[in-house]
Design a protein around this motif. Structure first.
Motif, short mmCIF file in Angstrom:
data_model
loop_
_atom_site.label_atom_id
_atom_site.label_comp_id
_atom_site.label_asym_id
_atom_site.label_seq_id
_atom_site.Cartn_x
_atom_site.Cartn_y
_atom_site.Cartn_z
N THR A 1 0.86 -1.18 0.00
CA THR A 1 0.00 0.00 0.00
C THR A 1 0.89 1.23 0.00
OG1 THR A 1 -1.64 -1.22 1.26
CG2 THR A 1 -1.88 1.17 1.20
N LYS B 1 2.14 4.84 0.66
CA LYS B 1 1.91 5.75 1.78
C LYS B 1 1.41 7.11 1.32
CE LYS B 1 5.29 3.53 4.72
NZ LYS B 1 6.58 3.63 5.40
N ARG C 1 -2.28 5.87 -0.95
CA ARG C 1 -3.05 4.81 -0.28
C ARG C 1 -3.63 3.78 -1.26
NH1 ARG C 1 -1.41 6.47 4.25
NH2 ARG C 1 -2.40 8.11 5.43
N LYS D 1 -3.32 0.20 -3.39
CA LYS D 1 -2.68 -1.11 -3.30
C LYS D 1 -2.10 -1.45 -4.66
CE LYS D 1 -5.08 -3.25 0.50
NZ LYS D 1 -5.72 -4.47 0.97
N VAL E 1 -7.16 12.87 5.01
CA VAL E 1 -6.07 12.37 5.83
C VAL E 1 -5.69 13.44 6.83
CG1 VAL E 1 -3.70 11.56 5.82
CG2 VAL E 1 -5.20 10.99 3.93
#
Length: 179
Positions: free
Chosen positions: A117, A119, A122, A124, A145
């Motif tokens: 994932t 950073k 976010r 995958k 966030v």
């Protein structure tokens, strides 16, 4: 003289069961289909035209709904197996679509062991595209966030972790100076 061997060693080796070969082989192979003995050259099903070469084969039917593989017996039909599978409750359509890497032209399936994932965005991605320069990385909106760390509640004991560490700290001895 018997099935194999030589006059000096009658129990050593066997003759190949292929009619046109009959070679004496000291390390013969026994076919697990027809149970006959063959030399190195005729040991495969194809080379000795084995009539029971399909005795060990496994056939699998893939369900179109959930992509599950179901083993098929020789006497069973595909439709019958698929109907039984659907009625059994094992057929779950949510299992069909396996997640893949979102990078263009990458078809890598994302599993537990080869997924990362990002950073920043976010997202995958597979391990080949885990770095932001390897995939189209767009930072997530600031509203979603929070940059302020959230204090997690302590465990039910009511003791703060920092206080717990201070109480368990070992007493240090004074440093020893060299003469």
């Amino acid at each position: 003289m018997g099935r194999g061997g030589t006059e000096a060693f009658p129990n050593l080796g066997l003759h190949c069961d292929r009619e046109d070969c009959n070679q004496l082989d000291f390390l013969p192979f026994t076919c697990d289909g027809c149970q006959k003995v063959f030399c190195l050259e005729h040991r495969t099903y194809k080379s000795h035209d084995c009539s029971k070469s399909d005795h060990n084969n496994r056939t699998v039917v893939v369900c179109e709904i959930c992509s599950m593989s179901i083993e098929k017996k020789a006497e069973e039909g595909e439709k019958t197996i698929l109907e039984q599978h659907e009625r059994s409750g094992d057929c779950d359509p949510s299992k069909k679509k396996k997640p893949t890497c979102p990078v263009r032209r990458c078809k890598e399936l994302l599993t537990f062991s080869n997924c990362s994932t990002c950073k920043i965005c976010r997202q995958k991605v597979c391990l080949k595209h885990r770095f932001p320069t390897d995939h189209v990385c767009k930072p997530v909106a600031a509203a979603s966030v929070s940059k302020i760390p959230v204090k997690l509640p302590a465990r039910s004991t009511g003791i703060d972790c920092r206080e717990k560490k201070k109480g368990n700290a070992r007493q240090r001895s004074p440093p020893i100076e060299a003469c």
